[in-house]
Design a protein around this motif. Structure first.
Motif, PDB file in Angstrom:
ATOM      1  N   ARG A  25       0.826  -1.218   0.000  1.00 35.92           N
ATOM      2  CA  ARG A  25       0.000   0.000   0.000  1.00 35.92           C
ATOM      3  C   ARG A  25       0.858   1.265   0.000  1.00 35.92           C
ATOM      4  N   ALA A  26       1.993   1.224   0.683  1.00 41.74           N
ATOM      5  CA  ALA A  26       2.889   2.384   0.692  1.00 41.74           C
ATOM      6  C   ALA A  26       3.410   2.659  -0.714  1.00 41.74           C
ATOM      7  N   LEU A  27       3.761   1.601  -1.439  1.00 37.17           N
ATOM      8  CA  LEU A  27       4.224   1.798  -2.812  1.00 37.17           C
ATOM      9  C   LEU A  27       3.107   2.365  -3.683  1.00 37.17           C
ATOM     10  N   ALA A  36       5.132   0.421 -17.517  1.00 36.32           N
ATOM     11  CA  ALA A  36       6.393  -0.236 -17.858  1.00 36.32           C
ATOM     12  C   ALA A  36       6.133  -1.294 -18.910  1.00 36.32           C
ATOM     13  N   GLN A  37       7.165  -1.586 -19.656  1.00 35.91           N
ATOM     14  CA  GLN A  37       7.100  -2.627 -20.675  1.00 35.91           C
ATOM     15  C   GLN A  37       7.976  -3.793 -20.228  1.00 35.91           C
ATOM     16  N   VAL A  38       7.459  -4.999 -20.409  1.00 34.50           N
ATOM     17  CA  VAL A  38       8.263  -6.182 -20.118  1.00 34.50           C
ATOM     18  C   VAL A  38       9.274  -6.303 -21.245  1.00 34.50           C
ATOM     19  N   ALA A  39      10.549  -6.041 -20.917  1.00 33.49           N
ATOM     20  CA  ALA A  39      11.604  -6.005 -21.933  1.00 33.49           C
ATOM     21  C   ALA A  39      12.316  -7.345 -22.082  1.00 33.49           C
ATOM     22  N   TYR A  84       4.608   0.315  -9.694  1.00 32.49           N
ATOM     23  CA  TYR A  84       4.828   1.263  -8.605  1.00 32.49           C
ATOM     24  C   TYR A  84       6.211   0.977  -8.049  1.00 32.49           C
ATOM     25  N   TYR A  85       7.011   2.021  -7.860  1.00 36.54           N
ATOM     26  CA  TYR A  85       8.350   1.820  -7.309  1.00 36.54           C
ATOM     27  C   TYR A  85       8.732   2.997  -6.425  1.00 36.54           C
ATOM     28  N   ASP A  86       9.676   2.747  -5.550  1.00 37.86           N
ATOM     29  CA  ASP A  86      10.206   3.772  -4.660  1.00 37.86           C
ATOM     30  C   ASP A  86      11.464   4.317  -5.316  1.00 37.86           C
ATOM     31  N   PRO A  87      11.468   5.591  -5.760  1.00 34.47           N
ATOM     32  CA  PRO A  87      12.646   6.146  -6.429  1.00 34.47           C
ATOM     33  C   PRO A  87      13.904   6.135  -5.547  1.00 34.47           C
ATOM     34  N   ASP A  88      13.729   6.216  -4.228  1.00 32.51           N
ATOM     35  CA  ASP A  88      14.871   6.192  -3.319  1.00 32.51           C
ATOM     36  C   ASP A  88      15.390   4.778  -3.082  1.00 32.51           C
ATOM     37  N   GLU A  91      14.645  -1.118  -5.546  1.00 29.59           N
ATOM     38  CA  GLU A  91      14.410  -2.554  -5.390  1.00 29.59           C
ATOM     39  C   GLU A  91      13.009  -2.816  -4.831  1.00 29.59           C
ATOM     40  N   LYS A  92      12.360  -1.785  -4.314  1.00 27.22           N
ATOM     41  CA  LYS A  92      10.987  -1.906  -3.815  1.00 27.22           C
ATOM     42  C   LYS A  92      10.038  -1.623  -4.971  1.00 27.22           C
ATOM     43  N   VAL A  93       9.467  -2.692  -5.499  1.00 27.60           N
ATOM     44  CA  VAL A  93       8.654  -2.607  -6.715  1.00 27.60           C
ATOM     45  C   VAL A  93       7.386  -3.432  -6.528  1.00 27.60           C
ATOM     46  N   TYR A  94       6.285  -2.950  -7.092  1.00 26.71           N
ATOM     47  CA  TYR A  94       5.042  -3.717  -7.116  1.00 26.71           C
ATOM     48  C   TYR A  94       4.383  -3.519  -8.468  1.00 26.71           C
ATOM     49  N   VAL A  95       4.021  -4.606  -9.112  1.00 26.67           N
ATOM     50  CA  VAL A  95       3.281  -4.549 -10.368  1.00 26.67           C
ATOM     51  C   VAL A  95       1.808  -4.734 -10.040  1.00 26.67           C
ATOM     52  N   GLU A  96       1.020  -3.766 -10.456  1.00 26.51           N
ATOM     53  CA  GLU A  96      -0.414  -3.783 -10.169  1.00 26.51           C
ATOM     54  C   GLU A  96      -1.047  -5.090 -10.641  1.00 26.51           C
ATOM     55  N   GLY A  97      -1.782  -5.717  -9.729  1.00 27.32           N
ATOM     56  CA  GLY A  97      -2.499  -6.931 -10.068  1.00 27.32           C
ATOM     57  C   GLY A  97      -1.683  -8.206 -10.005  1.00 27.32           C
ATOM     58  N   ASP A  98      -0.450  -8.143  -9.511  1.00 25.69           N
ATOM     59  CA  ASP A  98       0.365  -9.352  -9.405  1.00 25.69           C
ATOM     60  C   ASP A  98      -0.289 -10.267  -8.375  1.00 25.69           C
ATOM     61  N   LYS A  99      -0.894 -11.333  -8.851  1.00 26.22           N
ATOM     62  CA  LYS A  99      -1.649 -12.236  -7.983  1.00 26.22           C
ATOM     63  C   LYS A  99      -0.754 -12.979  -7.000  1.00 26.22           C
ATOM     64  N   ALA A 100       0.520 -13.130  -7.312  1.00 26.19           N
ATOM     65  CA  ALA A 100       1.439 -13.795  -6.386  1.00 26.19           C
ATOM     66  C   ALA A 100       1.607 -12.967  -5.115  1.00 26.19           C
ATOM     67  N   VAL A 101       1.722 -11.661  -5.258  1.00 31.36           N
ATOM     68  CA  VAL A 101       1.875 -10.775  -4.104  1.00 31.36           C
ATOM     69  C   VAL A 101       0.597 -10.774  -3.276  1.00 31.36           C
ATOM     70  N   LEU A 102      -0.531 -10.621  -3.953  1.00 33.28           N
ATOM     71  CA  LEU A 102      -1.807 -10.598  -3.246  1.00 33.28           C
ATOM     72  C   LEU A 102      -2.102 -11.946  -2.609  1.00 33.28           C
TER      73      LEU A 102
END
Length: 125
Positions: A25-27, A36-39, A84-88, A91-102
């Motif tokens: 939620r903080a992210l 972002a694009q999956v490269a 969503y990522y923390d610019p500072d 390494e703290k990243v969240y991809v919206e809707g990632d069912k593994a995280v949820l």
């Protein structure tokens, strides 16, 4: 004694779930939101990760690793994701809707409830 062990386990799972939810939620509320694009994929210390490429609000191109979801539907090369990522701390990243995280968050809460229930059952015996 078993009741204490189950209660401690329930408390630990609850704390883990709350930490995971708070972090995500903080992210989402305070992090940078970008498309972002999956490269492709890259090798990291943790194994194979997705390489997510995006342009920062300042106009710089960034590429961040994101752990490969077990069911990588919607994460094929070239697909777009909301990131969503923390610019500072990039390494703290969240991809919206990632069912593994949820799903991990849900598992923590379910385990906490089950351990608490088992503790109450043992108290009643």
């Amino acid at each position: 004694m078993n009741v204490v062990i189950f209660a401690a386990g329930a408390l630990l799972m609850l704390v883990m779930g709350l930490r995971a939810t708070k972090s995500r939620r903080a992210l989402v509320t305070r992090g940078e939101k970008v498309q972002a694009q999956v490269a492709g994929t890259i090798q990291t210390r943790e194994g194979i990760s997705l390489a997510l490429e995006f342009t920062t609000p300042a106009g710089n191109t960034r590429r961040l690793p994101y752990p490969m979801p077990r069911k990588a539907k919607g994460f094929s090369q070239g697909s777009q994701v909301t990131l969503y990522y923390d610019p500072d701390h990039p390494e703290k990243v969240y991809v919206e809707g990632d069912k593994a995280v949820l799903g991990a968050e849900a598992i923590y809460y379910v385990l906490a409830a089950l351990l608490l229930l088992l503790g109450f059952v043992l108290m009643g015996m």
